[in-house]
Motif scaffolding. Structure first.
Motif, PDB file in Angstrom:
ATOM      1  N   ALA A 244      -1.585  15.345  12.687  1.00  0.00           N
ATOM      2  CA  ALA A 244      -2.112  14.413  11.693  1.00  0.00           C
ATOM      3  C   ALA A 244      -3.575  14.100  11.947  1.00  0.00           C
ATOM      4  O   ALA A 244      -4.326  13.832  11.019  1.00  0.00           O
ATOM      5  CB  ALA A 244      -1.288  13.133  11.695  1.00  0.00           C
ATOM      6  N   LEU A 245      -3.985  14.112  13.195  1.00  0.00           N
ATOM      7  CA  LEU A 245      -5.365  13.807  13.528  1.00  0.00           C
ATOM      8  C   LEU A 245      -6.303  14.968  13.212  1.00  0.00           C
ATOM      9  O   LEU A 245      -7.502  14.807  13.215  1.00  0.00           O
ATOM     10  CB  LEU A 245      -5.481  13.432  15.014  1.00  0.00           C
ATOM     11  CG  LEU A 245      -4.779  12.142  15.418  1.00  0.00           C
ATOM     12  CD1 LEU A 245      -4.877  11.931  16.918  1.00  0.00           C
ATOM     13  CD2 LEU A 245      -5.344  10.949  14.664  1.00  0.00           C
ATOM     14  N   GLY A 246      -5.772  16.137  12.961  1.00  0.00           N
ATOM     15  CA  GLY A 246      -6.596  17.290  12.629  1.00  0.00           C
ATOM     16  C   GLY A 246      -6.546  18.333  13.727  1.00  0.00           C
ATOM     17  O   GLY A 246      -6.294  18.039  14.891  1.00  0.00           O
ATOM     18  N   LEU A 247      -6.813  19.547  13.345  1.00  0.00           N
ATOM     19  CA  LEU A 247      -6.765  20.678  14.251  1.00  0.00           C
ATOM     20  C   LEU A 247      -8.131  20.899  14.888  1.00  0.00           C
ATOM     21  O   LEU A 247      -9.154  20.803  14.209  1.00  0.00           O
ATOM     22  CB  LEU A 247      -6.336  21.932  13.474  1.00  0.00           C
ATOM     23  CG  LEU A 247      -6.141  23.199  14.270  1.00  0.00           C
ATOM     24  CD1 LEU A 247      -4.972  23.046  15.257  1.00  0.00           C
ATOM     25  CD2 LEU A 247      -5.878  24.366  13.333  1.00  0.00           C
ATOM     26  N   LYS A 248      -8.130  21.174  16.181  1.00  0.00           N
ATOM     27  CA  LYS A 248      -9.365  21.509  16.892  1.00  0.00           C
ATOM     28  C   LYS A 248      -9.287  22.966  17.318  1.00  0.00           C
ATOM     29  O   LYS A 248      -8.304  23.378  17.937  1.00  0.00           O
ATOM     30  CB  LYS A 248      -9.547  20.638  18.127  1.00  0.00           C
ATOM     31  CG  LYS A 248      -9.916  19.219  17.824  1.00  0.00           C
ATOM     32  CD  LYS A 248     -10.243  18.475  19.087  1.00  0.00           C
ATOM     33  CE  LYS A 248     -10.737  17.088  18.737  1.00  0.00           C
ATOM     34  NZ  LYS A 248     -11.379  16.440  19.863  1.00  0.00           N
ATOM     35  N   CYS A 249     -10.320  23.716  16.977  1.00  0.00           N
ATOM     36  CA  CYS A 249     -10.393  25.129  17.353  1.00  0.00           C
ATOM     37  C   CYS A 249     -11.736  25.389  18.025  1.00  0.00           C
ATOM     38  O   CYS A 249     -12.711  24.686  17.768  1.00  0.00           O
ATOM     39  CB  CYS A 249     -10.314  26.028  16.123  1.00  0.00           C
ATOM     40  SG  CYS A 249      -8.796  25.896  15.175  1.00  0.00           S
ATOM     41  N   PHE A 250     -11.761  26.422  18.855  1.00  0.00           N
ATOM     42  CA  PHE A 250     -13.042  26.897  19.367  1.00  0.00           C
ATOM     43  C   PHE A 250     -13.757  27.561  18.199  1.00  0.00           C
ATOM     44  O   PHE A 250     -13.160  28.329  17.449  1.00  0.00           O
ATOM     45  CB  PHE A 250     -12.841  27.882  20.516  1.00  0.00           C
ATOM     46  CG  PHE A 250     -12.363  27.223  21.774  1.00  0.00           C
ATOM     47  CD1 PHE A 250     -13.229  26.488  22.567  1.00  0.00           C
ATOM     48  CD2 PHE A 250     -11.045  27.333  22.158  1.00  0.00           C
ATOM     49  CE1 PHE A 250     -12.789  25.868  23.720  1.00  0.00           C
ATOM     50  CE2 PHE A 250     -10.587  26.716  23.312  1.00  0.00           C
ATOM     51  CZ  PHE A 250     -11.464  25.978  24.094  1.00  0.00           C
ATOM     52  N   GLN A 251     -15.050  27.234  18.034  1.00  0.00           N
ATOM     53  CA  GLN A 251     -15.843  27.773  16.945  1.00  0.00           C
ATOM     54  C   GLN A 251     -17.160  28.283  17.507  1.00  0.00           C
ATOM     55  O   GLN A 251     -18.031  27.493  17.872  1.00  0.00           O
ATOM     56  CB  GLN A 251     -16.075  26.701  15.878  1.00  0.00           C
ATOM     57  CG  GLN A 251     -14.772  26.182  15.283  1.00  0.00           C
ATOM     58  CD  GLN A 251     -14.975  25.056  14.295  1.00  0.00           C
ATOM     59  OE1 GLN A 251     -15.770  25.184  13.361  1.00  0.00           O
ATOM     60  NE2 GLN A 251     -14.271  23.952  14.495  1.00  0.00           N
ATOM     61  N   CYS A 252     -17.259  29.612  17.618  1.00  0.00           N
ATOM     62  CA  CYS A 252     -18.454  30.209  18.204  1.00  0.00           C
ATOM     63  C   CYS A 252     -18.468  31.708  17.934  1.00  0.00           C
ATOM     64  O   CYS A 252     -17.486  32.281  17.468  1.00  0.00           O
ATOM     65  CB  CYS A 252     -18.522  29.934  19.701  1.00  0.00           C
ATOM     66  SG  CYS A 252     -17.071  30.492  20.636  1.00  0.00           S
ATOM     67  N   ASN A 253     -19.604  32.327  18.270  1.00  0.00           N
ATOM     68  CA  ASN A 253     -19.799  33.761  18.108  1.00  0.00           C
ATOM     69  C   ASN A 253     -20.494  34.254  19.377  1.00  0.00           C
ATOM     70  O   ASN A 253     -21.537  33.718  19.755  1.00  0.00           O
ATOM     71  CB  ASN A 253     -20.668  34.016  16.873  1.00  0.00           C
ATOM     72  CG  ASN A 253     -20.840  35.469  16.556  1.00  0.00           C
ATOM     73  OD1 ASN A 253     -20.900  36.317  17.433  1.00  0.00           O
ATOM     74  ND2 ASN A 253     -20.949  35.764  15.267  1.00  0.00           N
ATOM     75  N   SER A 254     -19.926  35.255  20.039  1.00  0.00           N
ATOM     76  CA  SER A 254     -20.486  35.711  21.310  1.00  0.00           C
ATOM     77  C   SER A 254     -21.871  36.337  21.150  1.00  0.00           C
ATOM     78  O   SER A 254     -22.610  36.450  22.130  1.00  0.00           O
ATOM     79  CB  SER A 254     -19.538  36.700  21.996  1.00  0.00           C
ATOM     80  OG  SER A 254     -19.375  37.865  21.219  1.00  0.00           O
ATOM     81  N   ALA A 255     -22.257  36.725  19.930  1.00  0.00           N
ATOM     82  CA  ALA A 255     -23.609  37.241  19.711  1.00  0.00           C
ATOM     83  C   ALA A 255     -24.637  36.123  19.850  1.00  0.00           C
ATOM     84  O   ALA A 255     -25.774  36.364  20.263  1.00  0.00           O
ATOM     85  CB  ALA A 255     -23.717  37.888  18.338  1.00  0.00           C
ATOM     86  N   GLU A 256     -24.240  34.899  19.523  1.00  0.00           N
ATOM     87  CA  GLU A 256     -25.139  33.752  19.615  1.00  0.00           C
ATOM     88  C   GLU A 256     -24.936  32.963  20.899  1.00  0.00           C
ATOM     89  O   GLU A 256     -25.867  32.359  21.425  1.00  0.00           O
ATOM     90  CB  GLU A 256     -24.914  32.835  18.407  1.00  0.00           C
ATOM     91  CG  GLU A 256     -25.179  33.530  17.088  1.00  0.00           C
ATOM     92  CD  GLU A 256     -24.554  32.799  15.914  1.00  0.00           C
ATOM     93  OE1 GLU A 256     -23.892  31.759  16.117  1.00  0.00           O
ATOM     94  OE2 GLU A 256     -24.724  33.285  14.792  1.00  0.00           O
ATOM     95  N   SER A 257     -23.694  32.910  21.393  1.00  0.00           N
ATOM     96  CA  SER A 257     -23.346  32.180  22.620  1.00  0.00           C
ATOM     97  C   SER A 257     -22.487  33.099  23.490  1.00  0.00           C
ATOM     98  O   SER A 257     -21.282  33.203  23.269  1.00  0.00           O
ATOM     99  CB  SER A 257     -22.549  30.918  22.297  1.00  0.00           C
ATOM    100  OG  SER A 257     -23.265  30.070  21.451  1.00  0.00           O
ATOM    101  N   PRO A 258     -23.083  33.772  24.467  1.00  0.00           N
ATOM    102  CA  PRO A 258     -22.328  34.732  25.281  1.00  0.00           C
ATOM    103  C   PRO A 258     -21.083  34.145  25.945  1.00  0.00           C
ATOM    104  O   PRO A 258     -20.092  34.847  26.136  1.00  0.00           O
ATOM    105  CB  PRO A 258     -23.344  35.197  26.326  1.00  0.00           C
ATOM    106  CG  PRO A 258     -24.665  34.988  25.672  1.00  0.00           C
ATOM    107  CD  PRO A 258     -24.500  33.761  24.811  1.00  0.00           C
TER     108      PRO A 258
END
Length: 150
Positions: free
Chosen positions: A21-35
């Protein structure tokens, strides 16, 4: 079942619902920008700047976490993209799953899952510790309540 056992049972059953109910948390990133996006560990949930709330872009769809790993087979190039998603390409099932597609020199593995921080580096098929503890605790309460009745 005593009142004390009943309250424990309610708390155990309601805790995953509160998280949802509080909302879903996911990792959000791209290894090209953040290794460091390529190597997130299961214990990175408290310290990672990549763990973020999913924004609700599709109100009539349930959000999920996604991880896409693209490997160029001709060399050593690997790209990892972690994000939130809203529309599944397959029929909506709440099963964590992965699929691989390959073409001439590219292997792409796409995974999706439905619990907080599930798109990290650990296998998606593994149950999170909180879910395992919930099941074990619930089983203990049920077994104890059966013993009280009989």
């Amino acid at each position: 079942m005593t009142h004390k056992h009943f309250y424990y049972l309610v708390i155990l059953v309601a805790s995953p619902l509160i998280s949802t109910a509080l909302g879903l948390k996911c990792f959000q990133c791209n290894s090209a920008e953040s290794p460091d996006c390529a190597t997130l560990k299961s214990n990175d949930t408290d310290i990672s700047p990549h763990l973020k709330d999913c924004e609700v872009n599709q109100p009539d769809h349930e959000p999920f976490c996604r991880k896409i790993v693209t490997k160029i087979l001709d060399g050593e190039s690997v790209r990892v993209i972690r994000s939130c998603g809203w529309i599944l390409q397959e029929p909506a099932r709440r099963n964590d799953t992965c699929r691989s597609n390959d073409s001439d020199y590219v292997l792409r593995t796409s995974c999706y899952c439905f619990s907080d921080a599930c798109n990290r580096a650990t296998p998606l098929g593994a149950a999170p510790l909180s879910t395992t503890l919930l099941i074990v605790s619930l089983a203990k309460v049920i077994i104890r309540s059966i013993d009280i009745v009989f």
